[in-house]
Design an enzyme around this catalytic site. Structure first.
Site, PDB file in Angstrom:
ATOM      1  N   TYR A  86       0.836  -1.200   0.000  1.00 39.00           N
ATOM      2  CA  TYR A  86       0.000   0.000   0.000  1.00 39.00           C
ATOM      3  C   TYR A  86       0.869   1.248   0.000  1.00 39.00           C
ATOM      4  O   TYR A  86       2.060   1.200   0.300  1.00 39.00           O
ATOM      5  CB  TYR A  86      -0.969   0.008   1.188  1.00 39.00           C
ATOM      6  CG  TYR A  86      -0.305   0.295   2.520  1.00 39.00           C
ATOM      7  CD1 TYR A  86      -0.245   1.586   3.026  1.00 39.00           C
ATOM      8  CD2 TYR A  86       0.270  -0.724   3.272  1.00 39.00           C
ATOM      9  CE1 TYR A  86       0.361   1.850   4.243  1.00 39.00           C
ATOM     10  CE2 TYR A  86       0.868  -0.477   4.483  1.00 39.00           C
ATOM     11  CZ  TYR A  86       0.916   0.816   4.970  1.00 39.00           C
ATOM     12  OH  TYR A  86       1.528   1.078   6.172  1.00 39.00           O
ATOM     13  N   CYS A  87       0.239   2.367  -0.366  1.00 32.31           N
ATOM     14  CA  CYS A  87       0.880   3.682  -0.321  1.00 32.31           C
ATOM     15  C   CYS A  87      -0.170   4.672   0.174  1.00 32.31           C
ATOM     16  O   CYS A  87      -1.075   4.293   0.909  1.00 32.31           O
ATOM     17  CB  CYS A  87       1.443   4.061  -1.694  1.00 32.31           C
ATOM     18  SG  CYS A  87       0.180   4.304  -2.965  1.00 32.31           S
ATOM     19  N   ARG A  88      -0.078   5.905  -0.238  1.00 34.45           N
ATOM     20  CA  ARG A  88      -1.037   6.907   0.191  1.00 34.45           C
ATOM     21  C   ARG A  88      -2.390   6.724  -0.492  1.00 34.45           C
ATOM     22  O   ARG A  88      -3.428   6.692   0.152  1.00 34.45           O
ATOM     23  CB  ARG A  88      -0.489   8.316  -0.076  1.00 34.45           C
ATOM     24  CG  ARG A  88      -1.359   9.443   0.404  1.00 34.45           C
ATOM     25  CD  ARG A  88      -0.676  10.784   0.117  1.00 34.45           C
ATOM     26  NE  ARG A  88      -1.564  11.863  -0.098  1.00 34.45           N
ATOM     27  CZ  ARG A  88      -2.386  12.044  -1.140  1.00 34.45           C
ATOM     28  NH1 ARG A  88      -2.461  11.155  -2.079  1.00 34.45           N
ATOM     29  NH2 ARG A  88      -3.146  13.100  -1.234  1.00 34.45           N
TER      30      ARG A  88
END
Length: 126
Positions: A86-88
């Site tokens: 995941y990221c932002r």
């Protein structure tokens, strides 16, 4: 003429096959189910500053925008486990999933990133 059409169709088939994702995008609920399993490795591909602002518990941090992302990932990630990435917002993690899947990793991407995660009231840790 038949040879030209055959070659064209073969080329189009290869081009579209190369454009397919080699990972799965999942929603927050499915991602939560996955990361509840301690055998799943959680990878946060944001910057160190973003990571320190809050991340999913047990997540490792390797910034996908760093030039040595793959080298660091290969050292940190077991090749025999599923990697939940995941990221932002989901864009950088999709890039990371592309890179990791071409290296043979089984990866799953969180659609909407940590913004979707926290938007659903899921916990983060600092």
């Amino acid at each position: 003429m038949k040879k030209i059409i055959t070659c064209l169709l073969a080329f189009l088939g290869l081009t579209s096959a190369c454009g397919q994702k080699m990972y799965e995008d999942v929603d927050v609920n499915k991602f939560a189910e996955l990361v509840a399993d301690s055998n799943i490795v959680i990878l946060d591909v944001r910057t160190a500053d973003e990571f320190s602002d809050g991340h999913i518990e047990r997540a490792l941090n390797v910034d996908v925008k760093q030039g040595d992302f793959l080298e660091k990932a290969k050292v940190s990630l077991p090749a025999n486990k599923t990697i939940a990435v995941y990221c932002r917002s989901g864009r950088r993690s999709a890039d990371a999933c592309d890179k990791l899947s071409t290296e043979g990793y089984k990866v799953v991407n969180l659609k909407g990133g940590i913004m979707a995660w926290t938007g659903e009231g899921r916990p983060v840790t600092k």
